[in-house]
Design a protein around this motif. Structure first.
Motif, PDB file in Angstrom:
ATOM      1  N   VAL A  36     -34.414   5.410-107.452  1.00 24.17           N
ATOM      2  CA  VAL A  36     -33.644   6.634-107.200  1.00 24.17           C
ATOM      3  C   VAL A  36     -34.281   7.815-107.920  1.00 24.17           C
ATOM      4  O   VAL A  36     -34.445   8.902-107.343  1.00 24.17           O
ATOM      5  CB  VAL A  36     -32.178   6.451-107.638  1.00 24.17           C
ATOM      6  CG1 VAL A  36     -31.436   7.784-107.606  1.00 24.17           C
ATOM      7  CG2 VAL A  36     -31.470   5.433-106.756  1.00 24.17           C
ATOM      8  N   ASP A  37     -34.656   7.624-109.179  1.00 23.88           N
ATOM      9  CA  ASP A  37     -35.277   8.703-109.951  1.00 23.88           C
ATOM     10  C   ASP A  37     -36.598   9.133-109.314  1.00 23.88           C
ATOM     11  O   ASP A  37     -36.916  10.336-109.260  1.00 23.88           O
ATOM     12  CB  ASP A  37     -35.518   8.246-111.392  1.00 23.88           C
ATOM     13  CG  ASP A  37     -34.230   8.139-112.203  1.00 23.88           C
ATOM     14  OD1 ASP A  37     -33.217   8.727-111.771  1.00 23.88           O
ATOM     15  OD2 ASP A  37     -34.247   7.456-113.241  1.00 23.88           O
ATOM     16  N   ASN A  38     -37.371   8.173-108.841  1.00 22.75           N
ATOM     17  CA  ASN A  38     -38.636   8.489-108.190  1.00 22.75           C
ATOM     18  C   ASN A  38     -38.411   9.306-106.919  1.00 22.75           C
ATOM     19  O   ASN A  38     -39.125  10.281-106.658  1.00 22.75           O
ATOM     20  CB  ASN A  38     -39.383   7.193-107.858  1.00 22.75           C
ATOM     21  CG  ASN A  38     -40.665   7.433-107.084  1.00 22.75           C
ATOM     22  OD1 ASN A  38     -40.699   7.312-105.854  1.00 22.75           O
ATOM     23  ND2 ASN A  38     -41.736   7.764-107.779  1.00 22.75           N
ATOM     24  N   SER A  39     -37.405   8.932-106.149  1.00 24.21           N
ATOM     25  CA  SER A  39     -37.094   9.669-104.922  1.00 24.21           C
ATOM     26  C   SER A  39     -36.643  11.089-105.239  1.00 24.21           C
ATOM     27  O   SER A  39     -36.997  12.040-104.528  1.00 24.21           O
ATOM     28  CB  SER A  39     -36.005   8.931-104.128  1.00 24.21           C
ATOM     29  OG  SER A  39     -36.456   7.664-103.712  1.00 24.21           O
ATOM     30  N   ALA A  40     -35.876  11.236-106.303  1.00 28.86           N
ATOM     31  CA  ALA A  40     -35.416  12.570-106.695  1.00 28.86           C
ATOM     32  C   ALA A  40     -36.583  13.428-107.166  1.00 28.86           C
ATOM     33  O   ALA A  40     -36.677  14.624-106.837  1.00 28.86           O
ATOM     34  CB  ALA A  40     -34.352  12.453-107.783  1.00 28.86           C
ATOM     35  N   GLU A  41     -37.489  12.844-107.938  1.00 24.51           N
ATOM     36  CA  GLU A  41     -38.658  13.587-108.423  1.00 24.51           C
ATOM     37  C   GLU A  41     -39.546  14.049-107.270  1.00 24.51           C
ATOM     38  O   GLU A  41     -40.158  15.109-107.332  1.00 24.51           O
ATOM     39  CB  GLU A  41     -39.465  12.725-109.394  1.00 24.51           C
ATOM     40  CG  GLU A  41     -38.820  12.531-110.757  1.00 24.51           C
ATOM     41  CD  GLU A  41     -38.634  13.847-111.494  1.00 24.51           C
ATOM     42  OE1 GLU A  41     -39.552  14.704-111.440  1.00 24.51           O
ATOM     43  OE2 GLU A  41     -37.578  14.034-112.122  1.00 24.51           O
ATOM     44  N   ASN A  42     -39.598  13.260-106.217  1.00 22.67           N
ATOM     45  CA  ASN A  42     -40.426  13.597-105.060  1.00 22.67           C
ATOM     46  C   ASN A  42     -39.717  14.517-104.066  1.00 22.67           C
ATOM     47  O   ASN A  42     -40.314  14.915-103.063  1.00 22.67           O
ATOM     48  CB  ASN A  42     -40.855  12.319-104.330  1.00 22.67           C
ATOM     49  CG  ASN A  42     -41.999  11.620-105.035  1.00 22.67           C
ATOM     50  OD1 ASN A  42     -43.008  12.233-105.370  1.00 22.67           O
ATOM     51  ND2 ASN A  42     -41.857  10.331-105.277  1.00 22.67           N
ATOM     52  N   GLY A  43     -38.449  14.830-104.339  1.00 19.80           N
ATOM     53  CA  GLY A  43     -37.714  15.715-103.452  1.00 19.80           C
ATOM     54  C   GLY A  43     -37.091  15.029-102.249  1.00 19.80           C
ATOM     55  O   GLY A  43     -36.573  15.692-101.343  1.00 19.80           O
ATOM     56  N   ASP A  44     -37.122  13.680-102.217  1.00 21.98           N
ATOM     57  CA  ASP A  44     -36.520  12.958-101.101  1.00 21.98           C
ATOM     58  C   ASP A  44     -34.998  12.937-101.218  1.00 21.98           C
ATOM     59  O   ASP A  44     -34.291  12.752-100.227  1.00 21.98           O
ATOM     60  CB  ASP A  44     -37.056  11.525-101.055  1.00 21.98           C
ATOM     61  CG  ASP A  44     -38.566  11.483-100.837  1.00 21.98           C
ATOM     62  OD1 ASP A  44     -39.071  12.306-100.061  1.00 21.98           O
ATOM     63  OD2 ASP A  44     -39.232  10.635-101.460  1.00 21.98           O
ATOM     64  N   ILE A  45     -34.523  13.085-102.440  1.00 21.92           N
ATOM     65  CA  ILE A  45     -33.090  13.162-102.719  1.00 21.92           C
ATOM     66  C   ILE A  45     -32.857  14.392-103.586  1.00 21.92           C
ATOM     67  O   ILE A  45     -33.652  14.693-104.474  1.00 21.92           O
ATOM     68  CB  ILE A  45     -32.588  11.910-103.483  1.00 21.92           C
ATOM     69  CG1 ILE A  45     -32.794  10.632-102.660  1.00 21.92           C
ATOM     70  CG2 ILE A  45     -31.113  12.042-103.839  1.00 21.92           C
ATOM     71  CD1 ILE A  45     -32.410   9.370-103.416  1.00 21.92           C
ATOM     72  N   ASP A  46     -31.763  15.103-103.324  1.00 17.24           N
ATOM     73  CA  ASP A  46     -31.376  16.243-104.152  1.00 17.24           C
ATOM     74  C   ASP A  46     -31.112  15.748-105.577  1.00 17.24           C
ATOM     75  O   ASP A  46     -30.271  14.868-105.793  1.00 17.24           O
ATOM     76  CB  ASP A  46     -30.112  16.895-103.568  1.00 17.24           C
ATOM     77  CG  ASP A  46     -29.746  18.195-104.265  1.00 17.24           C
ATOM     78  OD1 ASP A  46     -30.069  18.356-105.451  1.00 17.24           O
ATOM     79  OD2 ASP A  46     -29.114  19.050-103.601  1.00 17.24           O
ATOM     80  N   LYS A  47     -31.826  16.327-106.549  1.00 11.40           N
ATOM     81  CA  LYS A  47     -31.676  15.886-107.943  1.00 11.40           C
ATOM     82  C   LYS A  47     -30.242  16.016-108.436  1.00 11.40           C
ATOM     83  O   LYS A  47     -29.781  15.228-109.262  1.00 11.40           O
ATOM     84  CB  LYS A  47     -32.607  16.684-108.853  1.00 11.40           C
ATOM     85  CG  LYS A  47     -34.072  16.331-108.728  1.00 11.40           C
ATOM     86  CD  LYS A  47     -34.897  17.093-109.762  1.00 11.40           C
ATOM     87  CE  LYS A  47     -36.374  16.722-109.680  1.00 11.40           C
ATOM     88  NZ  LYS A  47     -37.193  17.441-110.695  1.00 11.40           N
ATOM     89  N   ASP A  48     -29.541  17.013-107.939  1.00 12.91           N
ATOM     90  CA  ASP A  48     -28.168  17.248-108.383  1.00 12.91           C
ATOM     91  C   ASP A  48     -27.164  16.326-107.699  1.00 12.91           C
ATOM     92  O   ASP A  48     -25.990  16.290-108.073  1.00 12.91           O
ATOM     93  CB  ASP A  48     -27.777  18.706-108.122  1.00 12.91           C
ATOM     94  CG  ASP A  48     -28.624  19.683-108.932  1.00 12.91           C
ATOM     95  OD1 ASP A  48     -29.021  19.312-110.057  1.00 12.91           O
ATOM     96  OD2 ASP A  48     -28.895  20.791-108.427  1.00 12.91           O
ATOM     97  N   LYS A  49     -27.616  15.596-106.676  1.00 16.39           N
ATOM     98  CA  LYS A  49     -26.705  14.730-105.924  1.00 16.39           C
ATOM     99  C   LYS A  49     -27.207  13.288-105.854  1.00 16.39           C
ATOM    100  O   LYS A  49     -26.753  12.511-105.010  1.00 16.39           O
ATOM    101  CB  LYS A  49     -26.514  15.276-104.505  1.00 16.39           C
ATOM    102  CG  LYS A  49     -25.887  16.661-104.450  1.00 16.39           C
ATOM    103  CD  LYS A  49     -25.761  17.140-103.016  1.00 16.39           C
ATOM    104  CE  LYS A  49     -25.150  18.535-102.948  1.00 16.39           C
ATOM    105  NZ  LYS A  49     -25.043  19.038-101.548  1.00 16.39           N
ATOM    106  N   LYS A  50     -28.141  12.948-106.741  1.00 13.49           N
ATOM    107  CA  LYS A  50     -28.708  11.601-106.638  1.00 13.49           C
ATOM    108  C   LYS A  50     -27.649  10.552-106.974  1.00 13.49           C
ATOM    109  O   LYS A  50     -26.844  10.724-107.894  1.00 13.49           O
ATOM    110  CB  LYS A  50     -29.940  11.461-107.529  1.00 13.49           C
ATOM    111  CG  LYS A  50     -29.681  11.487-109.020  1.00 13.49           C
ATOM    112  CD  LYS A  50     -31.000  11.316-109.778  1.00 13.49           C
ATOM    113  CE  LYS A  50     -30.757  11.249-111.281  1.00 13.49           C
ATOM    114  NZ  LYS A  50     -32.019  11.088-112.036  1.00 13.49           N
TER     115      LYS A  50
END
Length: 343
Positions: A299-313
């Protein structure tokens, strides 16, 4: 009494015994529970064949389950996501889809570790050589698995997805596309690595994806939240059947090869090579296959890559139902270890 007469005498008794066995089976399963099970690739790779093995070896039937196996064009494809959201099938579902609002939760990790190698054209020696080259985006196009893995490989050389050309095609086109030179880089499963090197020995293995991203959660089955609430027992038992199938992969290769060979339409030697790689590297789970630490890292990796909104991960618990996975393991006889494999 002659041998022939004895045979004729015993035949009704044998048939009667078989009939009694059938009647007992029917009584134990007055109603077969139906379930649609998606596989991520058409035709499936060896790693995806747990449902086929579970079906052929009777692991579903003994739990009164009648599976219908459906093939999708990539685990992140729109049709696969729709099936998950509608509750019409259990499918491979990742953190990105859940993080973007898909009302689905993982409940069993089929294969926690990535089995693929990133294979490249003969003249490519390092990730830097991928600049300006044609890379595969099969299995969901932009945002799909091959696109994301290509992005990770490019990043090791300080490159971005804009530094290469991503080509979308059917998943079945990965291997022939690389061999024919239509693409220069693609993530291939072990059986396709075997076939690729056999057809074109000069192809290079650039990196094993599990070495690039050892904590990445590769493949987990998910179901809609509504389905989990409505029929938890069916999902538990379906996962238990596939856990038994995975354990058979490790313990009796000869017994599973015919089912896998038929499902994948790959030669026996390629299938056997893949099974050896997958079991040696603990790719298939033998228990629940879900780990909060691995899920959180992904999940953290996806958020760092912009695949998931960091504020909504999502949290690891929102992505994966660890309790249901444990229930499936208990239904399969409890946790086991096979060699170094424990997931």
């Amino acid at each position: 009494m002659s041998k022939a007469c004895r045979s004729l005498y015993l035949l009704p008794l044998v048939l009667g015994a078989l009939g009694m066995a059938d009647d007992a089976a029917a009584q134990s399963c007055p109603t077969m529970r139906k379930i649609n099970i998606g596989v991520s690739v058409a035709p499936p790779n060896v790693v995806h064949t747990s449902p086929y093995v579970a079906k052929d070896l009777g692991f579903f039937a003994k739990r009164c389950i009648e599976p219908n196996i459906i093939q999708f064009e990539g685990g992140q494809s729109a049709t696969s996501a729709a099936a998950a959201a509608q509750g019409s099938a259990i499918v491979s579902v990742g953190d990105v889809a859940i993080g973007r609002g898909l009302k689905v939760q993982q409940f069993w990790g089929l294969a926690p570790r990535m089995p693929q190698a990133y294979m490249v054209s003969p003249d490519i020696k390092t990730a830097a050589d991928l600049k300006g080259r044609k890379l595969s985006a099969t299995g969901g196009g932009v945002g799909g698995f091959n696109w994301r893995m290509g992005r990770e490989v490019l990043k090791t050389a300080g490159l971005s997805v804009d530094d290469a050309q991503f080509i979308s095609s059917a998943t079945a086109g990965r291997l022939p596309g690389l061999v024919a030179g239509q693409i220069d880089g693609v993530a291939l499963h072990p059986e396709d690595v075997y076939l690729a090197k056999k057809q074109k020995p000069t192809l290079n293995l650039l990196v094993q994806l599990v070495e690039l991203m050892p904590d990445y959660m590769f493949n987990a089955y998910g179901a809609s939240l509504e389905w989990i609430g409505r029929d938890r027992a069916l999902l538990r038992d379906a996962a238990a059947a596939m856990i038994e199938a995975n354990r058979m992969m490790y313990n009796d290769k000869a017994k599973v090869v015919p089912s896998i060979e038929k499902a994948t339409d790959k030669p026996k030697e390629a299938v056997e090579y893949a099974i050896d790689i997958l079991t040696k590297n603990c790719v298939w789970s033998i228990n629940g296959g879900l780990d909060p630490r691995r899920t959180a890292w992904t999940v953290d990796n996806s958020a760092e890559n912009g695949d998931i909104d960091k504020d909504k991960k999502p949290s690891a618990e929102q992505v994966a139902n660890f309790a249901l996975a444990k229930e499936a393991v208990d239904a399969a006889g409890g946790p086991v270890s096979i060699g170094n494999c424990k997931d």
